[in-house]
Design an enzyme around this catalytic site. Structure first.
Site, PDB file in Angstrom:
ATOM      1  N   TYR A   1      -6.691   2.383   6.130  1.00  0.00           N
ATOM      2  CA  TYR A   1      -5.798   1.291   5.773  1.00  0.00           C
ATOM      3  C   TYR A   1      -5.786   0.127   6.771  1.00  0.00           C
ATOM      4  CZ  TYR A   1      -2.810   4.465   8.515  1.00  0.00           C
ATOM      5  OH  TYR A   1      -2.314   5.316   9.449  1.00  0.00           O
TER       6      TYR A   1
ATOM      7  N   CYS B   1      11.036  43.668   9.312  1.00  0.00           N
ATOM      8  CA  CYS B   1      11.401  45.078   9.225  1.00  0.00           C
ATOM      9  C   CYS B   1      10.144  45.904   9.490  1.00  0.00           C
ATOM     10  CB  CYS B   1      11.941  45.369   7.823  1.00  0.00           C
ATOM     11  SG  CYS B   1      11.968  47.128   7.453  1.00  0.00           S
TER      12      CYS B   1
ATOM     13  N   ASP C   1       1.621  10.265   3.918  1.00  0.00           N
ATOM     14  CA  ASP C   1       2.415  11.112   4.812  1.00  0.00           C
ATOM     15  C   ASP C   1       1.514  12.147   5.480  1.00  0.00           C
ATOM     16  OD1 ASP C   1       4.547  12.099   6.122  1.00  0.00           O
ATOM     17  OD2 ASP C   1       5.492  13.062   4.403  1.00  0.00           O
TER      18      ASP C   1
ATOM     19  N   CYS D   1      17.495  45.847   8.281  1.00  0.00           N
ATOM     20  CA  CYS D   1      16.848  45.459   7.027  1.00  0.00           C
ATOM     21  C   CYS D   1      17.813  45.675   5.859  1.00  0.00           C
ATOM     22  CB  CYS D   1      15.579  46.278   6.818  1.00  0.00           C
ATOM     23  SG  CYS D   1      14.812  45.951   5.228  1.00  0.00           S
TER      24      CYS D   1
ATOM     25  N   CYS E   1      16.330  48.684   3.582  1.00  0.00           N
ATOM     26  CA  CYS E   1      16.145  50.075   3.993  1.00  0.00           C
ATOM     27  C   CYS E   1      16.933  50.427   5.255  1.00  0.00           C
ATOM     28  CB  CYS E   1      14.658  50.374   4.196  1.00  0.00           C
ATOM     29  SG  CYS E   1      13.964  49.527   5.620  1.00  0.00           S
TER      30      CYS E   1
ATOM     31  N   CYS F   1       9.903  50.830   3.157  1.00  0.00           N
ATOM     32  CA  CYS F   1      10.821  49.778   2.732  1.00  0.00           C
ATOM     33  C   CYS F   1      10.380  49.250   1.353  1.00  0.00           C
ATOM     34  CB  CYS F   1      10.790  48.684   3.804  1.00  0.00           C
ATOM     35  SG  CYS F   1      11.806  47.272   3.437  1.00  0.00           S
TER      36      CYS F   1
ATOM     37  N   GLU G   1       0.840  -1.207   0.000  1.00  0.00           N
ATOM     38  CA  GLU G   1       0.000   0.000   0.000  1.00  0.00           C
ATOM     39  C   GLU G   1       0.866   1.243   0.000  1.00  0.00           C
ATOM     40  OE1 GLU G   1      -2.288  -0.170   3.587  1.00  0.00           O
ATOM     41  OE2 GLU G   1      -2.990  -2.192   3.130  1.00  0.00           O
TER      42      GLU G   1
ATOM     43  N   LYS H   1       2.274   4.577   1.587  1.00  0.00           N
ATOM     44  CA  LYS H   1       2.444   5.060   2.960  1.00  0.00           C
ATOM     45  C   LYS H   1       2.120   6.552   2.949  1.00  0.00           C
ATOM     46  CE  LYS H   1       5.498   4.897   6.931  1.00  0.00           C
ATOM     47  NZ  LYS H   1       5.235   6.248   7.382  1.00  0.00           N
TER      48      LYS H   1
ATOM     49  N   LYS I   1      10.758   3.146   3.277  1.00  0.00           N
ATOM     50  CA  LYS I   1      10.760   4.612   3.149  1.00  0.00           C
ATOM     51  C   LYS I   1      11.520   5.014   1.889  1.00  0.00           C
ATOM     52  CE  LYS I   1      10.307   6.912   7.011  1.00  0.00           C
ATOM     53  NZ  LYS I   1       9.398   7.873   7.514  1.00  0.00           N
TER      54      LYS I   1
HETATM   55  S1  IVH Z   1      -0.670   0.347   8.878  1.00  0.00           S
HETATM   56  C1  IVH Z   1       0.096  -1.514  13.181  1.00  0.00           C
HETATM   57  N1  IVH Z   1      -0.788   1.436   6.506  1.00  0.00           N
HETATM   58  O1  IVH Z   1       2.633   5.061   9.033  1.00  0.00           O
HETATM   59  C2  IVH Z   1       0.439  -0.469  12.212  1.00  0.00           C
HETATM   60  N2  IVH Z   1       0.150   2.735   8.273  1.00  0.00           N
HETATM   61  O2  IVH Z   1       4.978   4.155  11.066  1.00  0.00           O
HETATM   62  C3  IVH Z   1      -0.734   0.023  11.466  1.00  0.00           C
HETATM   63  N3  IVH Z   1       0.789   5.009   7.581  1.00  0.00           N
HETATM   64  O3  IVH Z   1       1.422   5.222  12.304  1.00  0.00           O
HETATM   65  C4  IVH Z   1      -0.361   1.016  10.446  1.00  0.00           C
HETATM   66  N4  IVH Z   1       0.170   4.825   5.484  1.00  0.00           N
HETATM   67  O4  IVH Z   1       0.326   6.709  10.544  1.00  0.00           O
HETATM   68  C5  IVH Z   1      -0.402   1.610   7.790  1.00  0.00           C
HETATM   69  N5  IVH Z   1      -1.021   2.248   4.341  1.00  0.00           N
HETATM   70  C6  IVH Z   1      -0.634   2.430   5.623  1.00  0.00           C
HETATM   71  C7  IVH Z   1      -0.083   3.645   6.070  1.00  0.00           C
HETATM   72  C8  IVH Z   1       0.305   3.761   7.413  1.00  0.00           C
HETATM   73  C9  IVH Z   1       0.687   5.631   6.401  1.00  0.00           C
HETATM   74  C10 IVH Z   1       1.377   5.625   8.790  1.00  0.00           C
HETATM   75  C11 IVH Z   1       0.592   5.416  10.055  1.00  0.00           C
HETATM   76  C12 IVH Z   1       1.493   4.723  11.005  1.00  0.00           C
HETATM   77  C13 IVH Z   1       2.836   4.980  10.408  1.00  0.00           C
HETATM   78  C14 IVH Z   1       3.741   3.792  10.718  1.00  0.00           C
END
Ligand code: IVH
Length: 700
Positions: free
Chosen positions: A224, A425, A117, A407, A410, A431, A113, A115, A313
């Site tokens: 998720y 400033c 942010d 500044c 000015c 300015c 999946e 991840k 990551k």
């Molecule tokens: S599963 C038991 N799935 O990443 C863990 N986490 O460091 C359940 N995150 O705290 C998390 N996308 O905030 C999961 N597809 C994804 C995710 C995801 C982002 C974040 C989540 C979690 C952190 C893990």
């Protein structure tokens, strides 16, 4: 309509509207026009106003926010919110898989999946209704942010289909790039420090006290992970649970894949490492999870994270280069932003020569010295950032980068506001970049809309001494403009220049747009003045309440803070602005140019029985909605004020008037009028005045 009928209608409308919300936000496939949608919502709002006791917690009207959370309640998680262990290369993913294979001999299927942010959130559903949203906190307990989370349209308030009585849905709240850019542009406009990235912006937003503000910021959410008591678990595997969650109305990403081996996982990772730039939000990696729940149970957990999942990551693209010098740029509100000049280096397909250093604290944290070798990263943001200094390569006698005290444009001594990180400033009116920035704001689309003066033309006029402040715009003539030319820098970070020249058509367009701007309504004129913290919405509320520029100039801080959304900080900023004689002079010149400095008033031809009265409306009314009452007060010449003060003529109290308001009115000896009393007072005027014919107030 009686109460029973209203109840049924409210339920029907709520369900239709939520379904349209789902089609629009989750499926991105609307099946109704915006207009028709608004009509449905308005019908529901009207019914709820008539029967406030029938407002349900899952009503779509609750999505616009309104609840204020003074302090977020700490809530213990029913199931702890764990994090994932991280991996940074495919070897580490292979190790993760072999560890699993040691415990489980049969085939293992993985789900890959995105991840997301953002910030993780736990959503509780009881009998199909959304009841609670809690942040991760320390994993054991987090903050109850339910009111704020309700405003996120992709989170279902009521589920569809066959769902269990109780479960938790875990997911990530994210801020899409479009919302992030809009918020930062607005913050910049208001002289506030922009958010560094969408994750910080999402985290800051979810902890705002005013859920209405949260609603405006347009967050999004992806689910998720579904959790329920073990003996109640109805699914065999994760993939199935998410696909079903989708049917119940949850927003689950389409970008998931079931993989059977490391090659397939690697393909997914590589694909998204490239493709993530095209997503409308940030992801910082890929999450790889064992699909089967029985296998998950065998694998179990370490103290911090599950053994059945790992995060991969992405590497932010990084380069090393030398810091040559530091420039200090002055923004429209005078904020000083340090920018590093670097030895040009190739990074993520472009040559990087400059990087932002944010503020004085950031330079201090890096302990930056001239000639340092620094690491530059390009994440989701367009402007590269310096992430670290390579101390091993520091020259022995290199000079430390210190922040300037005067500044650079000015020479004025810089100041720092309490609690803020930025230096600025204070020479607002003298300015040059501040003057130019203010004029640029003045001409912008949402202000005076003199767009033909955009794209660097203001700078050219300023450099040619044709304008020193925005009031000079109204002295421009075709003859003064025609034939001017100059090459200007349009993008300092990337060194892009453009030649600007005023030919016949340009000059004519500008003069025409300036002339047209004289009919721009007062609220936009006030916004255009560029008073710190006075944004578009605040300007509208101020002009509506105050009526004219002179009233605003003469208002006290107390009177200003009576206006909705105007706190002390904004009131003081307004006072500061008008306390400067030079600003008054500019306003007078703008008045001479016949700009709109009064609210267009609707003048009722009927009775003005409430003329001169300041009225506070509180509670719920039986004969009219609050908005109708407020409109009626205005039609009859009265003024609606939001809070009670000595100047209040009376408080018009419906049912459920707030106890604080009642106390305040009583302590100040202000009359509290009932709905009946009020109707008697205005006599039959209501019926006479129902459709008053308005005449436009002639200005000047
Ligand atoms: S599963 C038991 N799935 O990443 C863990 N986490 O460091 C359940 N995150 O705290 C998390 N996308 O905030 C999961 N597809 C994804 C995710 C995801 C982002 C974040 C989540 C979690 C952190 C893990």
């Amino acid at each position: 309509m009686n109460k029973e009928e209203a109840k049924a209608k409210i339920a029907e409308l709520s369900s239709i509207i939520e379904n349209h919300n789902y089609n629009y936000y989750v499926l991105a496939n609307p099946t109704i026009s915006d207009y028709d949608f608004d009509m449905l919502l308005n019908e529901l709002i009207a019914l709820e106003q008539q029967f406030p006791e029938l407002i349900l917690p899952d009503s779509p009207t609750q999505r616009v926010g309104g609840d204020i959370t003074k302090e977020f309640q700490t809530v213990k998680h029913r199931y702890p919110m764990l994090s994932l262990s991280n991996s940074y290369n495919i070897e580490e993913v292979k190790e993760f898989i072999s560890r699993i294979k040691k415990t489980i001999e049969e085939e293992v299927e993985f789900v890959c999946e995105l991840k997301f942010d953002g910030i993780s959130i736990s959503l509780t559903y009881e009998n199909g209704l959304f009841v609670k949203a809690v942040t991760r906190g320390d994993g054991t307990q987090g903050d109850d942010v339910t009111a704020n989370v309700k405003t996120i349209r992709t989170i279902p308030l009521r589920l569809k289909g066959d769902y269990p009585d109780f479960f938790e849905m875990r997911g990530e709240i994210i801020m899409p790039h479009s919302s992030f850019n809009a918020i930062n542009a607005e913050r910049d406009d208001l002289g506030l420090q922009p958010f560094a990235n969408p994750r910080n912006a999402a985290a800051g937003t979810i902890k705002l006290q005013d859920s209405k503000e949260v609603a405006k910021r347009k967050l999004d959410q992806y689910c998720y992970f579904m959790m329920m008591d073990e003996d109640k678990m109805i699914f065999k595997n994760h993939y199935e649970s998410l696909m079903t969650a989708k049917e119940w109305g949850f927003n689950v990403s389409n970008f998931m894949a079931r993989c059977n081996n490391v090659e397939e996982i690697e393909d997914f990772i590589n694909y998204w490492d490239k493709q993530r730039k095209e997503l409308p939000f940030d992801i910082d990696g890929i999450v790889i999870k064992v699909n089967d729940f029985r296998q998950r149970e065998i694998l179990g957990f370490t103290s911090k994270s599950p053994r059945w999942a790992i995060a991969y990551k992405f590497k932010a693209e990084e380069a090393r280069t030398k810091l040559l010098s530091v420039d200090f740029q002055v923004g429209r509100h005078g904020t000083i932003t340090p920018v590093a000049n670097l030895e040009p280096v190739q990074l993520a397909g472009t040559i990087v020569k400059r990087a932002t250093l944010h503020n004085a604290d950031f330079i201090e944290q890096l302990d930056l010295h001239y000639d340092d070798i620094v690491c530059v990263e390009k994440g989701g943001e367009i402007i590269p950032k310096i992430t670290a200094v390579d101390l091993s390569q520091r020259k022995e006698y290199s000079e430390k980068v210190t922040f300037i005290t005067k500044c650079p444009e000015c020479g004025t001594s810089l100041v720092k506001a309490d609690g803020e990180t930025a230096w600025y400033c204070p020479n607002t009116l003298g300015c040059p970049p501040q003057i130019k920035g203010r004029i640029e704001h003045f001409i912008s689309r949402k202000a005076m809309n003199i767009e033909s003066l955009g794209e660097g033309k203001v700078e050219v006029l300023f450099d040619n001494n044709l304008i020193k402040d925005y009031s000079d715009l109204y002295d421009l003539t075709y003859e003064k403009l025609f034939g001017i030319e100059k090459t200007i820098v349009v993008d300092e970070i990337n060194d892009i220049t453009r030649k600007v020249s005023f030919k016949e058509k340009t000059a004519n367009n500008i003069i025409e747009a300036i002339e047209k701007s004289k009919s721009v309504p007062f609220a936009r004129v006030l916004f255009a003045l560029g008073i710190k913290y006075v944004g578009e919405t605040t300007a509208k509320l101020i002009t509506k309440s105050m009526g004219s520029i002179d009233n605003i100039i003469n208002a006290t801080v107390e009177e200003l803070t009576e206006i909705e959304e105007v706190g002390e900080k904004i009131a003081l900023s307004i006072k500061d602005f008008f306390a400067d004689e030079r600003n008054i002079h500019i306003i007078n010149r703008l008045k001479d140019a016949r700009l709109q400095f009064e609210q267009e008033k609707k003048v009722a031809s009927g009775n003005q029985v409430l003329s001169g009265m300041n009225i506070v409306v509180s509670g719920v009314f039986s004969t009219m909605s609050r908005d109708e009452i407020k409109q009626l007060i205005e039609d009859l010449g009265g003024k609606n004020v939001s809070s009670i003060s000595k100047k209040t003529t009376f408080v018009l109290a419906g049912e459920k008037m707030g106890p604080e308001k009642r106390k305040k009115a009583e302590s100040l000896g202000i009359e509290i009028k009932s709905e009946d009393g009020f109707l008697k007072m205005i006599g039959n005027i209501k019926t006479e005045n129902q459709n008053p014919s308005y005449t436009q107030l002639e200005l000047f």
